[in-house]
Write a protein that holds these residues in place. Structure first.
Motif, PDB file in Angstrom:
ATOM      1  N   SER A   1     -10.349  12.383  45.170  1.00  0.00           N
ATOM      2  CA  SER A   1      -9.684  12.169  46.458  1.00  0.00           C
ATOM      3  C   SER A   1      -9.631  10.676  46.730  1.00  0.00           C
ATOM      4  CB  SER A   1     -10.467  12.852  47.577  1.00  0.00           C
ATOM      5  OG  SER A   1     -10.558  14.236  47.352  1.00  0.00           O
TER       6      SER A   1
ATOM      7  N   LYS B   1     -11.142  12.371  53.645  1.00  0.00           N
ATOM      8  CA  LYS B   1     -10.525  12.326  52.316  1.00  0.00           C
ATOM      9  C   LYS B   1      -9.020  12.528  52.391  1.00  0.00           C
ATOM     10  CE  LYS B   1     -14.559  14.001  49.808  1.00  0.00           C
ATOM     11  NZ  LYS B   1     -15.072  15.016  48.899  1.00  0.00           N
TER      12      LYS B   1
ATOM     13  N   LYS C   1     -10.761   3.929  49.125  1.00  0.00           N
ATOM     14  CA  LYS C   1     -12.006   4.651  48.839  1.00  0.00           C
ATOM     15  C   LYS C   1     -11.653   5.836  47.970  1.00  0.00           C
ATOM     16  CE  LYS C   1     -16.157   6.723  50.632  1.00  0.00           C
ATOM     17  NZ  LYS C   1     -17.044   6.860  51.790  1.00  0.00           N
ATOM     18  N   LYS C   2     -12.368   5.948  46.835  1.00  0.00           N
ATOM     19  CA  LYS C   2     -12.148   7.057  45.908  1.00  0.00           C
ATOM     20  C   LYS C   2     -13.404   7.900  45.804  1.00  0.00           C
ATOM     21  CE  LYS C   2      -8.680   4.824  43.108  1.00  0.00           C
ATOM     22  NZ  LYS C   2      -8.177   4.568  41.782  1.00  0.00           N
ATOM     23  N   TRP C   3     -13.199   9.194  45.855  1.00  0.00           N
ATOM     24  CA  TRP C   3     -14.252  10.162  45.605  1.00  0.00           C
ATOM     25  C   TRP C   3     -13.933  10.816  44.275  1.00  0.00           C
ATOM     26  CZ3 TRP C   3     -12.079   9.560  50.410  1.00  0.00           C
ATOM     27  CH2 TRP C   3     -12.951   9.392  51.488  1.00  0.00           C
ATOM     28  N   ASN C   4     -14.913  10.848  43.376  1.00  0.00           N
ATOM     29  CA  ASN C   4     -14.731  11.584  42.124  1.00  0.00           C
ATOM     30  C   ASN C   4     -16.071  12.171  41.717  1.00  0.00           C
ATOM     31  OD1 ASN C   4     -16.167   9.485  40.776  1.00  0.00           O
ATOM     32  ND2 ASN C   4     -14.274   8.303  40.676  1.00  0.00           N
TER      33      ASN C   4
ATOM     34  N   THR D   1     -18.626   7.769  44.778  1.00  0.00           N
ATOM     35  CA  THR D   1     -17.555   7.118  45.524  1.00  0.00           C
ATOM     36  C   THR D   1     -17.510   5.642  45.189  1.00  0.00           C
ATOM     37  OG1 THR D   1     -18.959   6.585  47.417  1.00  0.00           O
ATOM     38  CG2 THR D   1     -17.827   8.712  47.470  1.00  0.00           C
TER      39      THR D   1
END
Length: 165
Positions: free
Chosen positions: A16, A101, A144-147, A151
């Motif tokens: 996200s 997100k 901001k990346k969530w994986n 993050t």
């Protein structure tokens, strides 16, 4: 049933990304704390901002409660059919937005609040102190990346419109 379960798992595990576009108000008329855009350059820049963000699907647009920031945000807000939401605490706002997100936001601020907001997140705006008084073309993008690995937050510094001296 397996497809439904896989779709459900993908929704929670898929990467996200949230993006926050941050700009200083456009060129203002005078130095008073309540100065408005009221310059051809200021209104032109506000419209160029709208055009620069045209392809984005913005979730919300935020501005401080000054005429120059509101009028900088309005062309974009009108084109996206979104209200301009007034904020008071920049650090709190950016903290709240980065919890969500897959959202995209625009924040319009000031030469002193923008660098402080970026530094509050532990990021480097690319210069010391405040944005110089004669600079109005900066466009900061906080991503901001969530994986699956956690993050990460990064900042990209761009410009838009006519370069300011």
């Amino acid at each position: 049933m397996k497809i439904l379960l896989l779709g459900f798992i993908y929704c929670f595990l898929a990467p996200s990304t949230t993006k926050i576009y941050i700009v200083r108000h456009a060129e203002k008329n005078g130095t008073a704390s309540n100065a408005d855009l009221k310059t051809p350059e200021g209104y032109a820049r506000a419209n160029v901002l709208k055009d620069s963000l045209n392809k984005l699907s913005l979730t919300s647009i935020f501005s401080t409660n000054t005429p120059r920031t509101i009028h900088t945000a309005e062309p974009t807000a009108n084109s996206k059919h979104l209200p301009v939401t007034i904020y008071n605490d920049a650090d709190s706002l950016v903290d709240q937005l980065l919890l969500k997100k897959n959202k995209t936001y625009l924040i319009v601020g000031h030469s002193n609040t923008i660098p402080n907001m970026i530094r509050h997140l532990g990021l480097d705006p690319g210069f010391e102190g405040n944005i110089p008084d004669n600079e109005f073309d900066n466009l900061f993008v906080i991503i901001k990346k969530w994986n699956l690995d956690g993050t990460s937050e990064v900042i990209v510094r761009k410009t838009y419109g006519e370069p300011t001296p």
